[in-house]
Every structure is written in structure tokens, then in C-alpha cells.
Design an enzyme around this catalytic site. Structure first.
Site, PDB file in Angstrom:
ATOM      1  N   SER A 248       0.838  -1.199   0.000  1.00 45.73           N
ATOM      2  CA  SER A 248       0.000   0.000   0.000  1.00 45.73           C
ATOM      3  C   SER A 248       0.874   1.251   0.000  1.00 45.73           C
ATOM      4  O   SER A 248       1.677   1.445  -0.908  1.00 45.73           O
ATOM      5  CB  SER A 248      -0.951  -0.031   1.204  1.00 45.73           C
ATOM      6  OG  SER A 248      -1.917   0.975   1.116  1.00 45.73           O
ATOM      7  N   ASP A 325      -9.121  -6.347  -4.093  1.00 42.60           N
ATOM      8  CA  ASP A 325      -8.740  -5.173  -3.296  1.00 42.60           C
ATOM      9  C   ASP A 325      -9.865  -4.138  -3.344  1.00 42.60           C
ATOM     10  O   ASP A 325     -10.250  -3.667  -4.413  1.00 42.60           O
ATOM     11  CB  ASP A 325      -7.444  -4.572  -3.858  1.00 42.60           C
ATOM     12  CG  ASP A 325      -6.826  -3.539  -2.926  1.00 42.60           C
ATOM     13  OD1 ASP A 325      -7.582  -2.859  -2.205  1.00 42.60           O
ATOM     14  OD2 ASP A 325      -5.601  -3.410  -2.930  1.00 42.60           O
ATOM     15  N   HIS A 354      -7.257  -5.917   0.107  1.00 41.35           N
ATOM     16  CA  HIS A 354      -6.166  -4.957   0.262  1.00 41.35           C
ATOM     17  C   HIS A 354      -5.151  -5.389   1.311  1.00 41.35           C
ATOM     18  O   HIS A 354      -3.950  -5.235   1.114  1.00 41.35           O
ATOM     19  CB  HIS A 354      -6.745  -3.590   0.639  1.00 41.35           C
ATOM     20  CG  HIS A 354      -5.723  -2.507   0.686  1.00 41.35           C
ATOM     21  ND1 HIS A 354      -5.019  -2.102  -0.434  1.00 41.35           N
ATOM     22  CD2 HIS A 354      -5.257  -1.743   1.712  1.00 41.35           C
ATOM     23  CE1 HIS A 354      -4.172  -1.130  -0.097  1.00 41.35           C
ATOM     24  NE2 HIS A 354      -4.298  -0.901   1.195  1.00 41.35           N
TER      25      HIS A 354
END
Length: 392
Positions: A248, A325, A354
């Protein structure tokens, strides 16, 4: 799972988001502080205002209002002073000046509001106080402190494989997402330690966990550089086997480090998982409203422009994408893969979300191990040629 040819324990889906809005609930009691009363009244007001909107718009407006009210509660003295200034300007001068001050005030508020949206070191609330230890997962470690070039002290865990020749083992520097702390990633680190068999440096960003300072884009870049130099200077670790892993927000930090002239030829390889192309693009995806869509890039305080940096990365690259995600669209990972200039790059897709992509497929650690082995054996002379995508 699809592999294309020439990588926190994490929170569950409900716990961490790229953009997470922590709510501060007011406690009941006979006597409430002023900020608590302000929170209570503000919450009632915005709840009535958004209840009449359609559901998708309601969610967006509710999120923005909560963030705005949170900032105003923290900056109420500044906001009150600015309101008085506007009133005085309107009283004495009238005309254009009050409108100009109002617009500038909202632009300034929005510009700085991005920090509250992006960096969530206090989510969950105890994240700045309690940081779990690797020994809870049976991993031997060193608790270390790293000093950056701007004199910020960072907290980190160095988890080492217990083997006679430690220099023969690759080192993975782990850069986590935008919320929590390194203790929240220990379950993921345990999997890497046991299944991938490498040393791990879990770095805590400035402003997170027990690290000093306040999070910022340039600050996180300096944190990454300091972590790399720390590992590079260790005589018990091989500086030619330093791998960078980012998930991320951490993926954007990894790409920046690997694209810099001082570092890109020293990085053995990078692994990025569920990361975004840049902040303006992910903002438009998460907040699909006209005001955000038309906002120019210079209005964003944080940009993390991985899309333009990835073309300068020449180290072997592994892109790991969770097809389910809920935060980062799959297309962003594909864009980064396509624009990457490395002569050795892989794109692997898992059916994960995610934060739990690493839990969704038993082949996850083996795919990373295979990539690490290939990267250590690869001839990494810089190359900027285009490569076709061959489905394996």
C-alpha cells in the site's frame, strides 16, 4: 492466480484502509470538556444534514464532514481567529477581500487535511503506545533505533535467521501501510521469516509507533534511506542482498527509494503489493465527486507519484496484486508494471483483498521465494527496453 513474466501482519478488511477516518466518540459523564461538547453537537448536525442524501453520496459527504469536523476540533482557536479576521475585513473593507480570505482559508484547510486522511498512526487508538514484540511469535530479534539525516529517531525490529553464516541470507526491509505500527505486521513477518527464510527489518515510520517526528511524504522517503544505509553498514549482513518490500503506502516509499540514483543500483530487488499509482489518482477513485475530480495536482500536499518514478527503477521487480482489493484498483498495479523499466519484472495476481492478499493463497510465500532466487542470480545491468508480457 495469474503470473505475467518479463511484495503487514495486517488488519482485517474492516480495520485498515488506505484512507481511514478514526472517530472520536465523546464519553458521557456529569461534566464534559469543551471539545467533547463540540464533538457531540457537530455529530448531531452533520448526521441530520447527510441523512437526506442518496446512499453513495451520503457515504462520501459523511466521511468528508467527519474529517473536517475532526480538524476543526483540533484547530478551533485558529479557525475562530480566521473567522474573526474575515468578519473584520468585511466590516472595514467589504468587496473582494473577505471572499478572497474565505477561499484561501478553505484551500489551506483542504491542503493540510490530506495529512489527516493519509497518515493514520493512531488507528487503532493504542498504536502509538503499544507495539507488539517479535518474541510473541517466536522470532529472535534486535530492537534498534535508526537516526535519519534530519535527526529523527526511528524505531525498528531486526529479525535475523539463526544460521552460522548470516551473510548468505537475503535481507528484506519491510515498509508497511498507512495505519497502525510494525507490531501489527508481526504475523506477516512470521510467515516471511519461516517460509521465505530471510532476515527482516521492520521499520517504523516517523510519527508512528515509538518513532519520533511527524509523518510527511519527504519524511517517509528519508526514513527509507536511513533504513537502507543502516542495513548496508552492517558487517553481519550482505549489502548486495537487500530486498525492499512495500504494501500500500509502503509500496510508494519502496518505489521512490529504488528510483533514486544513489540507491537504485544497490537494491537487489523490490516487491510491491497493492500499491497505488499516485495520490491524486487514488483520491479520485475513492472520492468520485466533481470537486476532487477537478482538483489540480499542485493542490495535493502529498503526491507519492510512483507512476512517474517506476520508469527509473532498474532492479528486478515483483508486483503483487489482490484482485479483490477494495481500496486500490487492479488497473493501478497493472499501470505500474507496464511502465516499469526493469529487465526482470513479474506481475502476480491473487484473489485477495487490500490487507489479506498474503493470506489468500498457499503459494504466496513460494512465489516470493522463487522471485528472490531469480533476482539474486539475474544479471541486472540497467536496461530501458520494452518487454512483452508472456503468460506463464
Amino acid at each position: 492466480m495469474t503470473v505475467l513474466g518479463t511484495g503487514d501482519p495486517n488488519y482485517k478488511k474492516s480495520q485498515q484502509r488506505l484512507i481511514t477516518i478514526p472517530l472520536h466518540h465523546a464519553s458521557s459523564g456529569p461534566s464534559l470538556p469543551n471539545t467533547t461538547v463540540l464533538n457531540l453537537n457537530a455529530n448531531r448536525a452533520h448526521a441530520i444534514a447527510v441523512s437526506m442524501l442518496p446512499t453513495p453520496t451520503r457515504v462520501i459527504v459523511k466521511t468528508l464532514l467527519k474529517t473536517l469536523l475532526q480538524i476543526l476540533c483540533k484547530l478551533w482557536r485558529w479557525a475562530s481567529s480566521f473567522l474573526v479576521l474575515i468578519c473584520l475585513a468585511a466590516w472595514f473593507y467589504g468587496g473582494f477581500l473577505p471572499y478572497f480570505l474565505t477561499v484561501m482559508g478553505f484551500l489551506s484547510l483542504g491542503y493540510n487535511m490530506s495529512d489527516y486522511l493519509l497518515y493514520q498512526p493512531d488507528f487503532p487508538p493504542e498504536s502509538r503506545i503499544f507495539v507488539a514484540s517479535p518474541d510473541q511469535f517466536g522470532m529472535p530479534f534486535e530492537e534498534i533505533w535508526i537516526h535519519t539525516k534530519d535527526r529523527v529517531k526511528l524505531h525498528a525490529y531486526l529479525i535475523k535467521q539463526q544460521v552460522p553464516n548470516g551473510r548468505s541470507i537475503p535481507v528484506m526491509i519491510f515498509f508497511h501501510g498507512n495505519a497502525g505500527n510494525i507490531g501489527s505486521r508481526l504475523e506477516n513477518a512470521s510467515m516471511i521469516y519461516k517460509d521465505i527464510r530471510c532476515h527482516i527489518l521492520l521499520l517504523e515510520y516517523r510519527g508512528y509507533g515509538h518513532s519520533d517526528g511527524t509523518a510527511s511524504e519527504n519524511g517517509l522517503y528519508m526514513d527509507a534511506q536511513a533504513a537502507f544505509e543502516f542495513i548496508d553498514a552492517r558487517e553481519d549482513l550482505d549489502s548486495k542482498k537487500i530486498f525492499l518490500f512495500g504494501r500500500s503506502l509502503g509500496g510508494a516509499v519502496v518505489i521512490d527509494l529504488a528510483s533514486r540514483c544513489d540507491f537504485r543500483d544497490r537494491v537487489a530487488a523490490i516487491i510491491v503489493e497493492n500499491t497505488f499509482s499516485n495520490i491524486p489518482s487514488i483520491a479520485r477513485h475513492l472520492f468520485p465527486i466533481r470537486a476532487v475530480r477537478w482538483l489540480p495536482k499542485f493542490c495535493y500536499k502529498n503526491k507519492f507519484d510512483s507512476y512517474n518514478k517506476i520508469s527509473s527503477v532498474v532492479s528486478p521487480c515483483l508486483f503483487i496484486c489482490g484482485t479483490e482489493d477494495e481500496m486500490i484498483p487492479e488497473s493501478m498495479m497493472t499501470e505500474l508494471y507496464n511502465k516499469c523499466s526493469s529487465s526482470m519484472k513479474r506481475l502476480i495476481r491473487f484473489a485477495g483483498g487490500h490487507n489479506d492478499t498474503w493470506l489468500c493463497d498457499k503459494s504466496y510465500p513460494s512465489k516470493i521465494s522463487e522471485f528472490i532466487s531469480e533476482a539474486l542470480d539475474a544479471d541486472r545491468r540497467p536496461s530501458f527496453h520494452n518487454y512483452s508480457d508472456n503468460v506463464v
